[in-house]
Design a protein around this motif. Structure first.
Motif, PDB file in Angstrom:
ATOM      1  N   SER A  16       0.671  -1.118   0.056  1.00  0.00           N
ATOM      2  CA  SER A  16      -0.075   0.209  -0.169  1.00  0.00           C
ATOM      3  C   SER A  16       0.950   1.123  -0.107  1.00  0.00           C
ATOM      4  O   SER A  16       1.905   1.249   0.836  1.00  0.00           O
ATOM      5  CB  SER A  16      -0.777  -0.114   1.574  1.00  0.00           C
ATOM      6  N   THR A  17       0.573   1.983  -1.012  1.00  0.00           N
ATOM      7  CA  THR A  17       1.438   3.365  -0.972  1.00  0.00           C
ATOM      8  C   THR A  17       1.418   4.226   0.286  1.00  0.00           C
ATOM      9  O   THR A  17       2.300   4.952   0.817  1.00  0.00           O
ATOM     10  CB  THR A  17       1.289   4.460  -2.043  1.00  0.00           C
ATOM     11  N   ASN A  18       0.195   4.101   1.027  1.00  0.00           N
ATOM     12  CA  ASN A  18      -0.022   4.779   2.090  1.00  0.00           C
ATOM     13  C   ASN A  18       0.882   4.282   3.397  1.00  0.00           C
ATOM     14  O   ASN A  18       1.455   5.105   4.155  1.00  0.00           O
ATOM     15  CB  ASN A  18      -1.527   4.616   2.769  1.00  0.00           C
ATOM     16  N   GLN A  40      -0.779  -2.639  -6.323  1.00  0.00           N
ATOM     17  CA  GLN A  40      -0.683  -2.791  -4.942  1.00  0.00           C
ATOM     18  C   GLN A  40      -1.378  -4.107  -4.325  1.00  0.00           C
ATOM     19  O   GLN A  40      -2.298  -4.384  -5.239  1.00  0.00           O
ATOM     20  CB  GLN A  40      -1.588  -1.540  -4.109  1.00  0.00           C
ATOM     21  N   GLY A  43      -3.798  -2.641  -1.257  1.00  0.00           N
ATOM     22  CA  GLY A  43      -4.425  -1.308  -1.193  1.00  0.00           C
ATOM     23  C   GLY A  43      -5.750  -1.154  -0.257  1.00  0.00           C
ATOM     24  O   GLY A  43      -6.363  -2.106  -0.415  1.00  0.00           O
ATOM     25  N   ARG A  44      -5.623  -0.210   0.559  1.00  0.00           N
ATOM     26  CA  ARG A  44      -6.810  -0.127   1.361  1.00  0.00           C
ATOM     27  C   ARG A  44      -7.837   1.148   1.004  1.00  0.00           C
ATOM     28  O   ARG A  44      -7.263   2.073   0.491  1.00  0.00           O
ATOM     29  CB  ARG A  44      -6.089   0.403   2.805  1.00  0.00           C
ATOM     30  N   GLY A  45      -9.095   0.724   1.243  1.00  0.00           N
ATOM     31  CA  GLY A  45     -10.182   1.577   1.070  1.00  0.00           C
ATOM     32  C   GLY A  45     -10.509   2.453   2.186  1.00  0.00           C
ATOM     33  O   GLY A  45      -9.606   1.951   3.328  1.00  0.00           O
ATOM     34  N   ARG A  46     -11.381   3.281   2.348  1.00  0.00           N
ATOM     35  CA  ARG A  46     -12.010   4.049   3.392  1.00  0.00           C
ATOM     36  C   ARG A  46     -12.908   3.280   4.078  1.00  0.00           C
ATOM     37  O   ARG A  46     -12.853   3.179   5.357  1.00  0.00           O
ATOM     38  CB  ARG A  46     -12.214   5.288   2.940  1.00  0.00           C
ATOM     39  N   TRP A  56      -8.755  -1.966  -1.828  1.00  0.00           N
ATOM     40  CA  TRP A  56      -8.912  -1.090  -3.042  1.00  0.00           C
ATOM     41  C   TRP A  56      -8.380  -1.720  -4.221  1.00  0.00           C
ATOM     42  O   TRP A  56      -7.323  -2.269  -4.209  1.00  0.00           O
ATOM     43  CB  TRP A  56      -7.936   0.210  -2.673  1.00  0.00           C
ATOM     44  N   ASP A 111     -14.861  11.234  -1.868  1.00  0.00           N
ATOM     45  CA  ASP A 111     -14.824  10.410  -2.864  1.00  0.00           C
ATOM     46  C   ASP A 111     -15.292  11.517  -4.412  1.00  0.00           C
ATOM     47  O   ASP A 111     -15.768  12.216  -4.052  1.00  0.00           O
ATOM     48  CB  ASP A 111     -16.100   9.537  -2.928  1.00  0.00           C
ATOM     49  N   LYS A 118     -18.244   6.059  -9.198  1.00  0.00           N
ATOM     50  CA  LYS A 118     -17.002   6.318  -8.178  1.00  0.00           C
ATOM     51  C   LYS A 118     -15.722   6.259  -9.273  1.00  0.00           C
ATOM     52  O   LYS A 118     -15.539   5.261  -9.926  1.00  0.00           O
ATOM     53  CB  LYS A 118     -16.777   5.586  -7.281  1.00  0.00           C
ATOM     54  N   GLY A 121     -11.189   7.553  -5.139  1.00  0.00           N
ATOM     55  CA  GLY A 121     -11.301   7.715  -3.456  1.00  0.00           C
ATOM     56  C   GLY A 121     -10.018   8.229  -2.793  1.00  0.00           C
ATOM     57  O   GLY A 121      -8.875   7.990  -3.282  1.00  0.00           O
TER      58      GLY A 121
HETATM   59  C1  BTN Z   1     -11.713   4.878  -0.706  1.00  0.00           C
HETATM   60  O1  BTN Z   1     -12.167   3.819  -0.279  1.00  0.00           O
HETATM   61  O2  BTN Z   1     -12.486   5.625  -1.376  1.00  0.00           O
HETATM   62  C2  BTN Z   1     -10.435   5.288  -0.576  1.00  0.00           C
HETATM   63  C3  BTN Z   1      -9.282   4.647  -1.573  1.00  0.00           C
HETATM   64  C4  BTN Z   1      -7.933   5.048  -1.452  1.00  0.00           C
HETATM   65  C5  BTN Z   1      -7.259   4.190  -2.243  1.00  0.00           C
HETATM   66  C6  BTN Z   1      -5.489   4.708  -2.185  1.00  0.00           C
HETATM   67  S1  BTN Z   1      -4.802   3.811  -3.548  1.00  0.00           S
HETATM   68  C7  BTN Z   1      -3.359   4.690  -2.841  1.00  0.00           C
HETATM   69  C8  BTN Z   1      -3.444   4.953  -1.413  1.00  0.00           C
HETATM   70  N1  BTN Z   1      -2.730   3.590  -0.985  1.00  0.00           N
HETATM   71  C9  BTN Z   1      -3.764   2.805  -0.418  1.00  0.00           C
HETATM   72  O3  BTN Z   1      -3.652   1.578   0.229  1.00  0.00           O
HETATM   73  N2  BTN Z   1      -5.026   3.522  -0.275  1.00  0.00           N
HETATM   74  C10 BTN Z   1      -4.942   4.647  -1.181  1.00  0.00           C
END
Ligand code: BTN
Length: 259
Positions: A16-18, A40, A43-46, A56, A111, A118, A121
């Protein structure tokens, strides 16, 4: 923009880049540093389900996954509003780069939508130094060059991409540069001029105004009508019960439009 910006780190793949950005922030990375991955694996969403963030969708070669480190001079209580400033900046960057202009909307809090689908995000996470918040990592996922037939079934009816909306492919690196520039500009605007000026640019693109929605209230979903973003940055809602409230955080669900 004045002064030199930190470099943008390009990663072929990461969890995850975060996470990468948060680790770097703790090791002293600068305001404006940015990490981009081609794909990723986590990758994580909100959205959270049972306390765990939803994944994500992050396939290689098509989309943008970036995380930007921001360290504005803001009171800790104002840091939550940074995510609204980031949404306004990301919206403007994508609107200009794609030519879609006012067709890109913001669904509170951050969003980005085209119509009811969508496009992108944002996931903002505070960076702590001990007990002190020293900044925020703003993670942005944008569906860029995915075709209709490449969206997985779970999101096919609720997601779109720049390619689907414009009929053409878009260069992910120039989008990254533009998004960083606009989000940093909005972060400066928040610092120097305050939230009210950010809201002036949020309101014309506020997707939820007048829509039937559900929000979490007192531990349960409650139906009502959105009155749009409030001066505090929360979402103003009139519940079907007649109660008026301002939701400061959380998720909003749209109810089907009545015909
Ligand atoms: C959402 O759920 O709307 C937020 C999504 C965010 C995704 C981005 S992709 C780059 C960064 N790294 C992650 O793990 N999540 C965010």
């Amino acid at each position: 923009m004045t002064g030199l910006l930190p470099p943008i780190s390009l990663l072929a793949q990461t969890h995850s880049t975060n996470d990468v950005a948060t680790r770097a922030a703790r090791s002293g990375a600068d305001h404006g540093a940015c990490w981009v991955a081609d794909q990723q694996s986590a990758g994580r969403g909100r959205r959270q389900i049972d306390g765990v963030r939803r994944a994500w969708f992050s396939p290689p070669g098509a989309n943008l996954y970036m995380s930007l480190l921001l360290k504005p001079r803001l009171e800790p209580s104002m840091l939550a509003t940074l995510t609204l400033a980031a949404a306004v900046g990301a919206r403007q960057a994508l609107a200009e780069a794609s030519g879609l202009g006012d067709k890109i909307w913001i669904k509170w809090p951050n969003d980005l939508y085209i119509g009811d689908k969508k496009l992108a995000g944002l996931l903002s996470e505070g960076v702590l130094d001990g007990m002190k918040i020293v900044g925020a990592v703003v993670g942005i996922g944008v569906n860029v060059n995915l075709g209709d037939d490449e969206l997985p079934d779970e999101i096919a009816s609720i997601a779109t991409s720049l390619k689907i909306a414009t009929g053409q492919s878009h260069d992910r690196f120039s989008l990254t540069l533009r998004i960083r520039e606009h989000i940093m500009a909005r972060s400066r605007q928040l610092e120097q001029l305050g939230l009210a000026t950010i809201l002036e640019d949020f309101r014309p693109h506020d997707l939820s105004v007048g829509r039937a929605i559900q929000v979490m209230h007192a531990g349960a979903w409650a139906a009502g009508v959105s009155r749009g973003i409030a001066d505090s940055g929360g979402l103003a809602v009139v519940l079907d019960s007649g109660e008026r409230l301002v939701v400061q955080a959380g998720e909003v669900r749209f109810l089907p439009k009545s015909s």
